[in-house]
Design a protein around this motif. Structure first.
Motif, PDB file in Angstrom:
ATOM      1  N   THR A 125      43.128  28.283  39.865  1.00 11.20           N
ATOM      2  CA  THR A 125      42.028  29.156  39.450  1.00 11.20           C
ATOM      3  C   THR A 125      42.245  30.555  40.036  1.00 11.20           C
ATOM      4  O   THR A 125      42.984  30.719  41.012  1.00 11.20           O
ATOM      5  CB  THR A 125      40.680  28.628  39.958  1.00 11.20           C
ATOM      6  N   PRO A 126      41.578  31.561  39.451  1.00 11.42           N
ATOM      7  CA  PRO A 126      41.715  32.913  40.012  1.00 11.42           C
ATOM      8  C   PRO A 126      41.391  32.937  41.510  1.00 11.42           C
ATOM      9  O   PRO A 126      42.083  33.600  42.295  1.00 11.42           O
ATOM     10  CB  PRO A 126      40.690  33.721  39.205  1.00 11.42           C
ATOM     11  N   LYS A 127      40.359  32.186  41.917  1.00  8.94           N
ATOM     12  CA  LYS A 127      39.969  32.176  43.328  1.00  8.94           C
ATOM     13  C   LYS A 127      41.048  31.498  44.190  1.00  8.94           C
ATOM     14  O   LYS A 127      41.393  31.992  45.264  1.00  8.94           O
ATOM     15  CB  LYS A 127      38.634  31.429  43.459  1.00  8.94           C
ATOM     16  N   ARG A 154      49.306  36.398  36.610  1.00  5.17           N
ATOM     17  CA  ARG A 154      48.657  37.722  36.690  1.00  5.17           C
ATOM     18  C   ARG A 154      48.809  38.300  38.085  1.00  5.17           C
ATOM     19  O   ARG A 154      49.175  39.456  38.260  1.00  5.17           O
ATOM     20  CB  ARG A 154      47.157  37.576  36.449  1.00  5.17           C
ATOM     21  N   PRO A 180      46.280  32.690  35.979  1.00  5.94           N
ATOM     22  CA  PRO A 180      45.813  33.476  37.132  1.00  5.94           C
ATOM     23  C   PRO A 180      46.929  33.754  38.154  1.00  5.94           C
ATOM     24  O   PRO A 180      47.003  34.851  38.722  1.00  5.94           O
ATOM     25  CB  PRO A 180      44.719  32.594  37.738  1.00  5.94           C
TER      26      PRO A 180
END
Lengths: 396, 78
Positions: free
Chosen positions: A100-102, A352, A349
């Motif tokens: 996840t991005p987090k 990125r 994510p």
């Protein structure tokens, strides 16, 4: 597929999109979709369109041929990329929380360290092959560390990944691509198997241990553990490598953007989105129609395959103003470089974040880069946008 | 925001349709709160427990979901 289309897919796709956005390609034996709306519709419609590539391949191949390709059927058929729900959902939910991005934010300082270590060596030299010396090593180092296998041989992994890529990315110049991929899959499984065994005996704080733990709890089969490990090694670096290399090339060709990022690193996140849109690493993905379905007035027959051209959708003027212009401040930027729908890239994510760190460091530490080759060439594949090399000279 | 503090509280989710890529992960994780609209994008149909709504929002690969505390209006994610 001629070299011209490989080296410049955007012009080819533009022609198709303008003439016939849902186009039957006799040579490939399937439909080519080049309009943004059609691409998004198909990617989000899992009721009518399947990703079960190995299942559809099995239906085309006689049984004895399938036996010849046992390694790819055994291993790649377990990849979540090629599966439909409910198996896809089970595998995706298991791994998603680590990507996840987090979750990937916690790894950013380490990625910054890896990128800067590489540039410490490269910056004083005044030249590098961006593909081999930088774009390949960054994501591979990252995924091997996440898996808990930092000491694996980078050259062997590269060789086997290229063999798997010959099948996965559909290398047009290699009719024996299935046999070649079998070699790569078999070798990588054998190489990773001892590490998996080690985690079964002694779990660590890494992704291989997560897979083994899920197996213990009945969430993954033994075959899924090794298949997913191979998927993570392969998927964890091939496409990110191309994102970094293609992005670096686009920035070198737009020196004002390179300078702008050096002076305004806060633009790096939107620049990464634009580089993904402008010349992303995956040109297309493939789906199979489950039944007859209408698409923009054209009937797609059940069993037909569709080439969903992500990079064509990303240059559709109906969706993006001045689609052929690189604008690192573009917002909003609803590109489909990571696809859409249930198969949207698991590692998006992470990719990125790696892209952000790579381009921030490159533009800060490398001045006045120039392409040091008469011509650049890409691997002749249907799916991936992969430079063979990107020799660059710069000031020291 | 500690878990103890939000326990038993309800959270509201808002899906940014410019960002939603239709991964359906939020629907898998919090089926009581999210559902798929006809175009394959998610929508939040009701409030849900803070924990499950935040889990669903965190799972989104594109950070398309904002979560607020239904009582205080405080942003819980991102």
């Amino acid at each position: 597929m001629c070299q011209e289309v490989i080296d410049d897919p955007h012009s080819y796709y533009r022609g198709l999109r303008e003439a016939e956005p849902v186009h039957w390609n006799e040579r490939w034996g399937g439909w080519v979709l080049t309009g943004y709306d059609d691409v998004v519709t198909v990617l989000r419609d899992r009721e009518h369109f399947s990703s079960d590539r190995m299942g559809f391949l099995a239906r085309e191949l006689p049984a004895e041929k399938q036996a010849d390709y046992k390694p790819i059927f055994d291993v790649l058929s377990q990849w979540m990329v090629f599966r439909d729900p409910p198996d896809h959902t089970r595998l995706r939910i298991l791994l998603n929380k680590f990507f996840t991005p987090k979750a990937v934010e916690a790894f950013r300082p380490r990625v910054r360290g890896i990128v800067n270590d590489l540039l410490d060596d490269l910056a004083p030299k005044g030249r590098m092959d961006v593909v081999r010396d930088f774009a390949y090593l960054t994501p591979l180092t990252v995924i091997l560390e996440l898996l808990g296998a930092p000491s694996l041989d980078r050259d062997l992994i590269k060789e086997w990944s290229e063999q798997i890529g010959v099948f996965f990315f559909i290398r047009a110049d290699m009719p024996e691509r299935r046999a070649i991929a079998c070699e790569g899959v078999k070798s990588m499984c054998e190489y990773l198997q001892p590490l998996v065994e080690e985690r079964r005996r002694k779990p660590q704080d890494d992704l291989l241990s997560v897979l083994v733990q899920a197996e213990k709890e009945g969430g993954l089969s033994e075959q899924e553990v090794i298949s997913t490990a191979v998927l993570l090694v392969f998927g964890g670096h091939e496409t990110t490598m191309n994102l970094i290399a293609n992005g670096a090339l686009a920035l070198i060709q737009h020196p004002e953007a390179w300078t702008q990022l050096n002076h305004h690193p806060d633009l790096v996140p939107s620049a990464v989105e634009e580089l993904l849109r402008y010349d992303g690493s995956v040109k297309a993905t493939v789906r199979w129609a489950r039944e007859d379905v209408d698409l923009g007035g054209t009937t797609i027959k059940g069993g037909d395959r569709l080439l969903v051209a992500l990079s064509a959708a990303n240059r559709d003027p109906a969706q993006f103003a001045n689609p052929d212009t690189l604008d690192i401040t573009r917002s909003p930027n609803p590109h489909v470089a990571f696809a859409h729908g249930i198969h949207v890239c698991l590692g998006a994510p992470l990719a990125r974040m790696e892209g952000q760190e790579a381009f921030a460091a490159l533009t800060r530490r490398i001045t006045n880069p120039r392409v040091a080759a008469e011509e650049l060439h890409y691997f002749p594949t249907v799916v991936s946008r992969a430079l063979k090399e990107l020799p660059v000279e710069f000031d020291t | 925001m500690s878990e103890a503090k939000t326990q038993g509280r309800l959270a509201l989710a808002c899906v940014d349709l410019d960002k939603c890529v239709g991964s359906t992960l939020c629907v898998q994780i919090a089926a009581d709160v999210f559902r798929l609209a006809g175009n394959g994008q998610s929508e939040a149909v009701c409030a849900g427990s803070c924990e499950s709504v935040v889990n669903a929002a965190e799972a989104c690969p594109n950070m398309a979901i904002t979560v607020t505390d239904s009582q205080t209006g405080e942003t819980l994610f991102p």
